[in-house]
Design a protein around this motif. Structure first.
Motif, PDB file in Angstrom:
ATOM      1  N   TRP A  25       0.849  -1.193   0.000  1.00 53.43           N
ATOM      2  CA  TRP A  25       0.000   0.000   0.000  1.00 53.43           C
ATOM      3  C   TRP A  25       0.880   1.237   0.000  1.00 53.43           C
ATOM      4  O   TRP A  25       1.690   1.424   0.906  1.00 53.43           O
ATOM      5  N   VAL A  30       3.719  -4.938   3.873  1.00 50.47           N
ATOM      6  CA  VAL A  30       3.498  -5.584   5.160  1.00 50.47           C
ATOM      7  C   VAL A  30       3.539  -7.087   4.938  1.00 50.47           C
ATOM      8  O   VAL A  30       2.897  -7.603   4.007  1.00 50.47           O
ATOM      9  N   TRP A  44       6.687  -4.775   9.101  1.00 49.84           N
ATOM     10  CA  TRP A  44       6.679  -3.740   8.073  1.00 49.84           C
ATOM     11  C   TRP A  44       8.035  -3.036   8.141  1.00 49.84           C
ATOM     12  O   TRP A  44       8.828  -3.307   9.059  1.00 49.84           O
ATOM     13  N   ARG A 389      -6.808  -3.407   6.308  1.00 49.76           N
ATOM     14  CA  ARG A 389      -5.584  -2.782   5.810  1.00 49.76           C
ATOM     15  C   ARG A 389      -4.979  -1.844   6.848  1.00 49.76           C
ATOM     16  O   ARG A 389      -3.772  -1.849   7.100  1.00 49.76           O
ATOM     17  N   LEU A 393      -1.245  -2.220   8.431  1.00 52.92           N
ATOM     18  CA  LEU A 393      -0.204  -1.230   8.138  1.00 52.92           C
ATOM     19  C   LEU A 393       0.501  -0.730   9.393  1.00 52.92           C
ATOM     20  O   LEU A 393       1.684  -0.363   9.340  1.00 52.92           O
ATOM     21  N   TYR A 394      -0.203  -0.714  10.536  1.00 51.07           N
ATOM     22  CA  TYR A 394       0.369  -0.103  11.729  1.00 51.07           C
ATOM     23  C   TYR A 394       0.443  -1.042  12.921  1.00 51.07           C
ATOM     24  O   TYR A 394       0.756  -0.618  14.031  1.00 51.07           O
TER      25      TYR A 394
END
Length: 734
Positions: A25, A30, A44, A389, A393-394
């Motif tokens: 993304w 990831v 990540w 998502r 991502l985090y």
């Protein structure tokens, strides 16, 4: 120099199947891996998180999906605490509570956060902590002279809290799932009766058939309301919000159901009558036919605002307030961006990122619920992917994301944001769990299984598999693909239950589904200044800031360019303006300018005034309330204005005086009087949140947070003139 983990990830990104072993993304890859003990490692470029095996599991073709379900459980475990704290309560000391805290940065219990999270499914995962948290947000009354009862609390907020904000009824959205506990169910029924009666008395407007107050959860007013409400919240107290009215509708429906269970047919009938009337009023006043959507809020005189919010729309659909074609249309017409669906639309170009230009996973989960109800596969898939998502991502279920990039923070100078963003935010955790249980496996509250799974998600979830499985503590759900996958939606064909195991054979169907709306402009125009009005013979000369759309008493008067002349008519004339862009999208409204004869009545109470003509009059107070900041506290001054005019029955009008930074006008009410009659006005005490026993723990009144807490209840304002003006013959409506 890249770390070993980051180097391995970059190497893997070329071969990892999308949404199986990772995702890509905006240039970020990831990756996820799983060992034989069902431990997951999410990595990540700048970090990683190891997630231990969890008690509940999914078995799909996607280790990423399965790992994110495990991560949501781990986040929930971290949010499960034995004590909570907030700087404004008990001097920041821990308060014992076997409950859920709101998130890493919000270690307290807030009414709306908890209630929405429970409604999204936390009741299923830990009913005891869910109940404990809800009970913490109940309170009796500490003022002996005030009406006693058990009330859901409005947290500290805009202008001194309730009734500027009136979405505390969201408490019942969570409580309705936990009625198997008899003692708790008894408290719920009593709280329903007391809270609904109080809201009816102080927040309900009989002329519109709606409840006044702020939009639910969207409580940073400059982000969603006109910028001038930054230091003027009376408008919000006078206005009507879609989400808050839908929550009242749902509370009334629950009250009717519980009254039936208590064999109180009269009460049940009353609640159902009120709910039916409220549904009709919501549809009459909030529906905007030219947009095919429900507006987020309208002014206190019915002025329409070209502003929309996803939570209000989703709640309207899910509750049944929006039904038939309107339900389908309002969701289909709400815009989407590749990263997800914004919580408000259109965005504000002059505001930082938070509610503005942002994705909030819990709202996405409600949009998912509405999309399932209306069978819109594209929206179902979009919301599922957006929630997953962001978490991937985090490495946590974050509070919110920036709309265009799904970033957890975007640097744009003074507009940077999201301004606040907390990991493991409780309602975001609940959203992730709901995506799995409801969104993919179709588990309903009553235990039935009703999958509505977009075929677009088959490659991610099934891959080369024929079945996927959800293992909960008390049951197992298995979904099996049909031999041929076509169409755009997978639904149940055959369902077999044996013991605690439910197996659903799916079938593919083609349902009508409009593509996601991706052509909407991002920003609304900036609102103009207030119209300038001066007397001009027998009329009014109105000057505006260039080309605007002029509104008079809640209705469109017309588009003008700089100036126009209005004939003077009986009654108060209140004017506001909007800008209109090339797409036909309107800005928020300017401040309102009101002209017409206004009587100012001062002196000691009761005050008297003689009506010059028969008709309806608007009445407000000039006041100042410096007992707390504009954005928080519990000391909005709430009074009841008793009006007794010769030849008329007594009329009682709730008057709200929020925290202010200057002398200003209160909310207004209307009364009728006959020509020549003498009217006497008395100001009686009403009720505010400082009257609740719970707020004895509010210690911000010893600092900068306001009064009404540990120092004792406070419901006062400095009252100046009583302002009386004749109203026009017909009240403005959208």
């Amino acid at each position: 120099m890249l770390s070993i983990v980051a180097t391995a990830m970059l190497a893997a990104s070329a071969t990892a199947p999308a949404w199986h072993d990772g995702l890509d993304w905006h240039g970020v890859h990831v990756a996820i891996s799983r060992d034989v003990q069902q431990n997951y490692t999410l990595a990540w470029p700048y970090g990683q998180r190891v997630i231990a095996a969890q008690p509940l599991r999914t078995e799909t073709a996607s280790p990423l999906f399965d790992g994110l379900f495990a991560m949501a459980q781990d986040d929930l475990k971290q949010d499960s605490v034995s004590a909570i704290r907030d700087g404004a309560f008990d001097h920041g000391q821990p308060i014992p509570c076997q409950c859920f805290e709101t998130g890493l940065k919000w270690p307290y219990v807030w009414t709306r956060d908890l209630s929405y999270a429970i409604d999204l499914g936390l009741w299923r995962f830990d009913p005891t902590r869910s109940r404990n948290g809800l009970k913490f947000k109940l309170s009796d009354v500490r003022v002996p002279s005030a009406p006693q009862g058990l009330y859901a609390m409005q947290d500290t907020g805009s202008g001194g809290s309730w009734p500027i904000s009136t979405d505390r009824v969201v408490w019942f959205l969570g409580a309705r799932h936990l009625l198997d506990d008899k003692a708790f169910a008894s408290d719920v029924y009593k709280t329903l009766g007391d809270t609904l009666a109080q809201d009816r008395q102080y927040a309900f407007d009989a002329a519109f058939g709606l409840y006044r107050g702020e939009t639910s959860f969207l409580d940073w007013r400059e982000q969603t309301y006109p910028a001038w409400t930054a230091d003027e919240v009376t408008f919000i107290a006078q206005s009507f919000a879609l989400s808050t009215n839908v929550l009242h509708y749902q509370a009334l429906q629950l009250a009717a159901s519980l009254a039936d269970a208590h064999h109180d047919a009269k009460a049940a009938a009353g609640y159902r009558t009120d709910a039916k009337a409220l549904k009709a009023a919501i549809n009459a006043h909030f529906w905007r036919a030219d947009r095919g959507m429900y507006m987020s809020y309208i002014g206190g005189d019915g002025t329409p605002y070209d502003s929309y919010d996803l939570l209000g729309i989703a709640l309207a659909v899910d509750s049944g307030v929006a039904d038939g074609e309107r339900a389908r249309q309002t969701l289909a017409n709400y815009p989407a961006w590749p990263a997800g669906s914004p919580v408000i639309w259109p965005e504000r170009s002059d505001q930082p990122i938070y509610h503005n230009r942002a994705i909030w996973p819990f709202v996405s989960a409600y949009a998912l619920r509405a999309a399932r109800k209306t069978e819109q596969p594209a929206r179902i898939a979009h919301e599922i992917e957006s929630v997953l998502r962001g978490a991937a991502l985090y490495g946590s279920n974050m509070e919110n994301y920036e709309l265009l990039t799904q970033g957890q923070h975007v640097d744009e100078g003074r507009l940077s944001g999201p301004v606040v963003n907390s990991p493991r935010q409780l309602w975001s955790v609940a959203a992730a769990l709901a995506v799995v249980t409801e969104g993919v496996f179709g588990l309903n509250e009553d235990g039935s299984v009703q999958p509505k799974l977009p075929t677009a998600l088959v490659p991610m979830l099934f891959g080369q598999r024929r079945t996927i499985t959800l293992d909960l503590r008390d049951r197992q759900i298995t979904l099996q693909l049909p031999k041929k996958v076509s169409g755009n939606l997978l639904v149940a064909d055959r369902t077999r239950t044996q013991g605690t195991a439910t197996a659903v054979t799916l079938k593919a169907v083609q349902v009508p589904d409009a593509p996601l709306r991706t052509d909407a402009p991002l920003y609304a125009p900036i609102a103009p200044a207030a119209p300038l009005v001066r007397a001009d013979g027998g009329g009014w000369q109105v000057s505006t800031e260039g080309k605007v759309r002029l509104y008079l008493n809640g209705r469109v008067h017309g588009d003008i360019d700089g100036s126009t002349r209005l004939a003077r008519q009986p009654g108060l004339a209140c004017l506001s303006a909007t800008r209109v862009d090339a797409h036909g999208l309107e800005s928020l409204h300017s401040p309102t300018t009101c002209v017409g004869e206004t009587a100012k009545v001062n002196g000691s109470w009761p005050r008297t005034w003689t009506a010059p003509a028969s008709g309806r009059y608007r009445v407000a107070l000039d006041y100042a309330n410096d007992h707390g900041p504009i954005n928080t506290g519990v000391t909005a001054a709430v009074k009841m204005l008793d009006v007794r005019c010769d030849g008329s029955d007594p009329q009682r009008l709730p008057i709200v005086m929020p925290h202010s930074v200057r002398a200003q006008q209160s909310t207004w009410g209307s009364f009728t009087a006959k020509a020549g009659s003498t009217c006497r006005f008395a100001l009686d005490d009403g009720f505010n949140m400082s009257y609740l026993a719970h707020f004895a723990h509010y210690t911000a009144d010893n600092g900068s947070g306001g009064n009404g807490g540990s120092s004792g209840p406070l419901n006062q304002a400095e009252v100046h003139d009583l302002l009386i003006a004749p109203l026009a013959a017909s009240r403005g409506t959208p």
